[in-house]
Design a protein around this motif. Structure first.
Motif, PDB file in Angstrom:
ATOM      1  N   HIS A 106      -8.971  11.667  21.066  1.00  0.00           N
ATOM      2  CA  HIS A 106     -10.179  12.062  20.328  1.00  0.00           C
ATOM      3  C   HIS A 106     -11.115  10.864  20.162  1.00  0.00           C
ATOM      4  O   HIS A 106     -10.693   9.785  19.760  1.00  0.00           O
ATOM      5  CB  HIS A 106      -9.812  12.637  18.959  1.00  0.00           C
ATOM      6  CG  HIS A 106     -10.907  13.444  18.369  1.00  0.00           C
ATOM      7  ND1 HIS A 106     -11.999  12.882  17.756  1.00  0.00           N
ATOM      8  CD2 HIS A 106     -11.096  14.777  18.326  1.00  0.00           C
ATOM      9  CE1 HIS A 106     -12.811  13.828  17.333  1.00  0.00           C
ATOM     10  NE2 HIS A 106     -12.280  15.004  17.667  1.00  0.00           N
ATOM     11  N   PRO A 107     -12.413  11.047  20.448  1.00  0.00           N
ATOM     12  CA  PRO A 107     -13.364   9.933  20.353  1.00  0.00           C
ATOM     13  C   PRO A 107     -13.508   9.341  18.946  1.00  0.00           C
ATOM     14  O   PRO A 107     -13.852   8.162  18.815  1.00  0.00           O
ATOM     15  CB  PRO A 107     -14.690  10.533  20.832  1.00  0.00           C
ATOM     16  CG  PRO A 107     -14.517  12.006  20.812  1.00  0.00           C
ATOM     17  CD  PRO A 107     -13.046  12.283  20.917  1.00  0.00           C
ATOM     18  N   ASN A 108     -13.229  10.109  17.901  1.00  0.00           N
ATOM     19  CA  ASN A 108     -13.331   9.572  16.541  1.00  0.00           C
ATOM     20  C   ASN A 108     -12.319   8.462  16.274  1.00  0.00           C
ATOM     21  O   ASN A 108     -12.486   7.681  15.353  1.00  0.00           O
ATOM     22  CB  ASN A 108     -13.133  10.676  15.503  1.00  0.00           C
ATOM     23  CG  ASN A 108     -14.363  11.534  15.310  1.00  0.00           C
ATOM     24  OD1 ASN A 108     -15.146  11.709  16.223  1.00  0.00           O
ATOM     25  ND2 ASN A 108     -14.523  12.076  14.131  1.00  0.00           N
ATOM     26  N   PHE A 109     -11.269   8.394  17.076  1.00  0.00           N
ATOM     27  CA  PHE A 109     -10.233   7.379  16.888  1.00  0.00           C
ATOM     28  C   PHE A 109     -10.316   6.259  17.923  1.00  0.00           C
ATOM     29  O   PHE A 109      -9.397   5.443  18.015  1.00  0.00           O
ATOM     30  CB  PHE A 109      -8.844   8.030  16.905  1.00  0.00           C
ATOM     31  CG  PHE A 109      -8.486   8.699  15.608  1.00  0.00           C
ATOM     32  CD1 PHE A 109      -7.765   8.023  14.648  1.00  0.00           C
ATOM     33  CD2 PHE A 109      -8.908   9.987  15.339  1.00  0.00           C
ATOM     34  CE1 PHE A 109      -7.448   8.624  13.438  1.00  0.00           C
ATOM     35  CE2 PHE A 109      -8.596  10.602  14.142  1.00  0.00           C
ATOM     36  CZ  PHE A 109      -7.867   9.917  13.191  1.00  0.00           C
ATOM     37  N   ALA A 110     -11.400   6.190  18.662  1.00  0.00           N
ATOM     38  CA  ALA A 110     -11.535   5.189  19.723  1.00  0.00           C
ATOM     39  C   ALA A 110     -11.325   3.762  19.216  1.00  0.00           C
ATOM     40  O   ALA A 110     -10.645   2.972  19.854  1.00  0.00           O
ATOM     41  CB  ALA A 110     -12.899   5.320  20.404  1.00  0.00           C
ATOM     42  N   GLY A 111     -11.835   3.426  18.077  1.00  0.00           N
ATOM     43  CA  GLY A 111     -11.703   2.076  17.542  1.00  0.00           C
ATOM     44  C   GLY A 111     -10.423   1.846  16.743  1.00  0.00           C
ATOM     45  O   GLY A 111     -10.209   0.753  16.222  1.00  0.00           O
ATOM     46  N   PHE A 112      -9.588   2.864  16.658  1.00  0.00           N
ATOM     47  CA  PHE A 112      -8.381   2.783  15.830  1.00  0.00           C
ATOM     48  C   PHE A 112      -7.097   2.973  16.631  1.00  0.00           C
ATOM     49  O   PHE A 112      -6.034   3.146  16.061  1.00  0.00           O
ATOM     50  CB  PHE A 112      -8.438   3.848  14.722  1.00  0.00           C
ATOM     51  CG  PHE A 112      -9.577   3.659  13.769  1.00  0.00           C
ATOM     52  CD1 PHE A 112      -9.411   2.934  12.605  1.00  0.00           C
ATOM     53  CD2 PHE A 112     -10.821   4.207  14.037  1.00  0.00           C
ATOM     54  CE1 PHE A 112     -10.465   2.761  11.722  1.00  0.00           C
ATOM     55  CE2 PHE A 112     -11.881   4.036  13.157  1.00  0.00           C
ATOM     56  CZ  PHE A 112     -11.701   3.312  12.002  1.00  0.00           C
ATOM     57  N   GLN A 113      -7.206   2.964  17.956  1.00  0.00           N
ATOM     58  CA  GLN A 113      -6.053   3.268  18.806  1.00  0.00           C
ATOM     59  C   GLN A 113      -4.837   2.380  18.531  1.00  0.00           C
ATOM     60  O   GLN A 113      -3.729   2.875  18.407  1.00  0.00           O
ATOM     61  CB  GLN A 113      -6.436   3.177  20.292  1.00  0.00           C
ATOM     62  CG  GLN A 113      -7.302   4.312  20.756  1.00  0.00           C
ATOM     63  CD  GLN A 113      -6.604   5.653  20.595  1.00  0.00           C
ATOM     64  OE1 GLN A 113      -5.467   5.836  20.993  1.00  0.00           O
ATOM     65  NE2 GLN A 113      -7.291   6.601  19.966  1.00  0.00           N
ATOM     66  N   GLU A 114      -5.049   1.103  18.428  1.00  0.00           N
ATOM     67  CA  GLU A 114      -3.920   0.193  18.224  1.00  0.00           C
ATOM     68  C   GLU A 114      -3.205   0.487  16.899  1.00  0.00           C
ATOM     69  O   GLU A 114      -1.976   0.553  16.850  1.00  0.00           O
ATOM     70  CB  GLU A 114      -4.392  -1.263  18.257  1.00  0.00           C
ATOM     71  CG  GLU A 114      -3.246  -2.254  18.185  1.00  0.00           C
ATOM     72  CD  GLU A 114      -3.719  -3.694  18.318  1.00  0.00           C
ATOM     73  OE1 GLU A 114      -3.018  -4.564  17.776  1.00  0.00           O
ATOM     74  OE2 GLU A 114      -4.768  -3.948  18.936  1.00  0.00           O
TER      75      GLU A 114
END
Length: 127
Positions: A106-114
């Motif tokens: 999901h693109p909303n979690f792009a910056g939170f993947q790690e």
């Protein structure tokens, strides 16, 4: 679809319980009861409750499960409100429940993947 229906049914139950507890009990007890209820219904979940701060345009961590991953907890202490900011930021932005079934894609979690991968978070819902 059944999973989403189950989530929205839980949302309605939690709203009713929250209203009841906030009218008759202290806030901390009410929030802990909701955390416990979610853990009972969804044993693999890591529930947490955020508070909407309209003056600062973000949500802040109010109460969380003891099982929350330390780094994930740090990430949700303060979350900006926005259409594309994880589930809770988007739910606050749109003023409606959000269900993200796959945080990996999901693109909303792009910056939170790690952080979500470290914490073992696979899906997220917010209301």
């Amino acid at each position: 679809m059944k999973n989403i229906e189950r989530i929205y049914n839980t949302y309605q139950q939690l709203s009713t319980i929250l209203k009841k507890y906030l009218e008759s009990s202290n806030e901390s007890e009410a929030l802990q009861s909701i955390i416990t209820l979610i853990e009972d219904i969804y044993p693999a979940s890591v529930p947490y409750i955020l508070h909407y701060n309209k003056n600062k345009h973000h949500v802040t961590l109010k109460k969380c499960s003891d099982s929350i991953h330390a780094e994930y907890k740090k990430a949700v202490v303060t979350v900006p409100i926005g259409a594309d900011i994880v589930a809770c930021g988007a739910a606050a932005y749109y003023k409606k429940p959000m269900c993200i079934e796959d945080v990996k894609t999901h693109p909303n979690f792009a910056g939170f993947q790690e952080i979500v991968m470290q914490a073992g978070i696979k899906s997220c819902w917010a209301f």
